[in-house]
Write an enzyme that holds these catalytic residues in place. Structure first.
Site, mmCIF file in Angstrom:
data_model
loop_
_atom_site.group_PDB
_atom_site.id
_atom_site.type_symbol
_atom_site.label_atom_id
_atom_site.label_comp_id
_atom_site.label_asym_id
_atom_site.label_seq_id
_atom_site.Cartn_x
_atom_site.Cartn_y
_atom_site.Cartn_z
ATOM 1 N N GLU A 1 28.710 49.479 16.440
ATOM 2 C CA GLU A 1 29.301 48.209 16.867
ATOM 3 C C GLU A 1 28.457 47.032 16.367
ATOM 4 O O GLU A 1 28.982 46.048 15.841
ATOM 5 C CB GLU A 1 29.391 48.172 18.397
ATOM 6 C CG GLU A 1 29.980 46.886 18.937
ATOM 7 C CD GLU A 1 30.282 46.970 20.436
ATOM 8 O OE1 GLU A 1 29.492 47.593 21.170
ATOM 9 O OE2 GLU A 1 31.304 46.411 20.848
ATOM 10 N N ASN B 1 24.572 36.987 24.121
ATOM 11 C CA ASN B 1 23.446 36.332 23.436
ATOM 12 C C ASN B 1 22.122 36.644 24.124
ATOM 13 O O ASN B 1 21.107 36.880 23.463
ATOM 14 C CB ASN B 1 23.662 34.813 23.426
ATOM 15 C CG ASN B 1 24.699 34.413 22.380
ATOM 16 O OD1 ASN B 1 25.191 35.268 21.642
ATOM 17 N ND2 ASN B 1 25.024 33.141 22.324
#
Ligand SMILES: Cc1cc2nc3c(=O)[nH]c(=O)nc-3n(C[C@H](O)[C@H](O)[C@H](O)COP(=O)(O)OP(=O)(O)OC[C@H]3O[C@@H](n4cnc5c(N)ncnc54)[C@H](O)[C@@H]3O)c2cc1C
Length: 405
Positions: free
Chosen positions: A244, A371
């Site tokens: 991924e 993030n």
């Protein structure tokens, strides 16, 4: 780092570019946020597969071409350059397929892989749950084996992209609550049309509904659909997560939006602005350009490592973090310069605006690792900072769940 195409790579690039040019009407154009006509998208992927441009790095006996990551990257670059929409089965190709290749039985590989590459079957990734996203190993969906060997699955997944269109999914479950949380997990292939599977689309702020809640109510999965050993699901999931990160962060192509594309769209409006306001936009475009070069070259470094046979490292996390940040900055700039209703692209179903695109991008900064989580990975694995304190290491999942962790 090596920036130039070798003669073989240049020939491959020319071949791909000629194919995309010849078939540009059938392949269509990227049109922003609302472009998912599944029938058209499946046909587009089959056309690309039949020409040899999907699953390039997959082994030949898995339906792929046995090619190099560099060849795949050249396809990605040329598709972005030609404005061709991304593949509908990206999650299947990037995450589910590699997991089946590494951990599936020969029978599973034969039944699933080529159909996945041609988009005859669509796939989704059933990992996240309401109480486990970043902390994936805390998941609660449970699978219990009966005396015949079949597994009975009960629980809920959420944010499952494409589940409403999918034929199959890879499903991470808890099969043993009495060991540490990373240990008692097992992965399966689940038939998304099986009795007991309910898919409910979730409406996003972009207006689209690409992801879903998925409920499992005593869904029966034969043991032959297990991927890897019982209790070894975390190791299997790491294969998926590594793929991924590469799919989302590697390769040196922009995520969602390029600085050149935005510059093309805003150039006329910027030229009409008074000089002092032009300067501000130019500065922002300059900043975005510099960060896009950083992203591109970090991606090339990763590709160079791959083409030398090395496994990708945490630089893929840096690529995804920087790429999504840059795309959001660019979309914000485009909306400020062009206005709320400016059209980004049009399809047969209608048009989408820059604001639609702006509303899609925050999700990219969450999907596949937020993030903050990516910064943790970079801090720990690139910069060598001390790891986060982990208080749950020596407890079983049952103890953690009882404590409400
Ligand atoms: C567009 C999109 C598509 C998605 N598609 C899929 C899919 O197909 N399949 C699937 O399984 N999932 C999918 N997801 C889910 C995605 O993987 C999760 O949303 C993601 O892992 C974050 O988990 P969470 O939403 O539970 O947030 P949480 O993990 O609860 O995080 C909440 C906040 O806490 C922060 N945080 C969490 N842990 C830490 C930490 N250790 N240190 C610092 N900060 C931390 C996070 O950064 C975030 O800001 C998708 C999500 C999006 C947005």
């Amino acid at each position: 780092m090596d920036f130039d195409d070798t003669p073989d790579e240049a020939a491959w690039r020319a071949e791909v570019r000629a194919f995309l040019d010849e078939h540009k009407d059938e392949l269509g154009q990227r049109a922003g946020a609302r472009e998912l006509d599944a029938t058209v998208a499946r046909r587009r992927q089959a056309l690309l597969y039949d020409a040899g441009y999907v699953g390039v790095t997959w082994p030949v006996d898995a339906g792929g071409r046995g090619g190099t990551p560099m060849q795949q990257s050249i396809i990605d670059q040329e598709m972005a350059r030609a404005g061709v929409p991304g593949l509908i089965n990206l999650i299947g190709i990037g995450m589910c397929g590699p997991t089946v290749i590494y951990h599936g039985s020969e029978d599973q590989k034969r039944r699933y892989l080529q159909r996945l590459l041609r988009a005859e079957d669509l796939w989704c990734q059933l990992f996240s749950e309401p109480a486990s996203g970043s902390d994936l190993a805390a998941l609660r969906t449970k699978a219990v084996q009966d005396e015949r060997g079949d597994w009975h699955v009960t629980g809920q997944k959420v944010w499952t992209t494409l589940a409403h269109l999918s034929d199959y999914g890879i499903l991470l479950t808890r099969t043993d609550p009495d060991v540490a949380k990373h240990r008692g997990l097992t992965m399966f292939v689940v038939d998304m049309k099986a009795p007991g599977v309910t898919v409910r689309p979730l409406k996003q702020m972009s207006g689209g509904a690409d992801f879903n809640e998925v409920f499992f109510d005593d869904v029966v999965i034969p043991d032959s659909e297990r991927l890897g050993e019982v209790g070894d699901g975390w190791r299997v999931a790491l294969t998926t997560l590594m793929s991924e990160r590469l799919t989302l962060g590697g390769g040196g192509t922009e995520i969602g939006l390029s600085v050149e594309e935005v510059t093309r769209h805003v150039a006329a409006q910027v030229a009409a602005l008074p000089p002092e306001r032009q300067a501000l936009v130019r500065q922002q475009l300059g900043r975005s350009y510099v960060s896009s070069l950083g992203i591109r070259y970090t991606g090339y470094r990763l590709l160079t490592a791959l083409s030398q046979g090395n496994l990708p490292g945490p630089e893929a996390s840096a690529g995804k973090l920087a790429g999504t940040t840059a795309a959001r900055d660019l979309a914000d700039l485009a909306v400020r310069v062009l206005g709320d209703d400016a059209v980004y692209g049009a399809t047969a179903d209608g048009s989408s605006t820059w604001q639609d695109l702006q509303a899609v991008l925050p999700g990219m900064a969450i999907a596949g690792g937020t993030n903050e989580v990516l910064r943790n990975i970079i801090g720990e694995r690139v910069l060598g900072l001390p790891p986060e304190p982990r208080a749950d290491k020596d407890k079983t999942f049952r103890e953690l769940a009882a404590a409400g962790a």
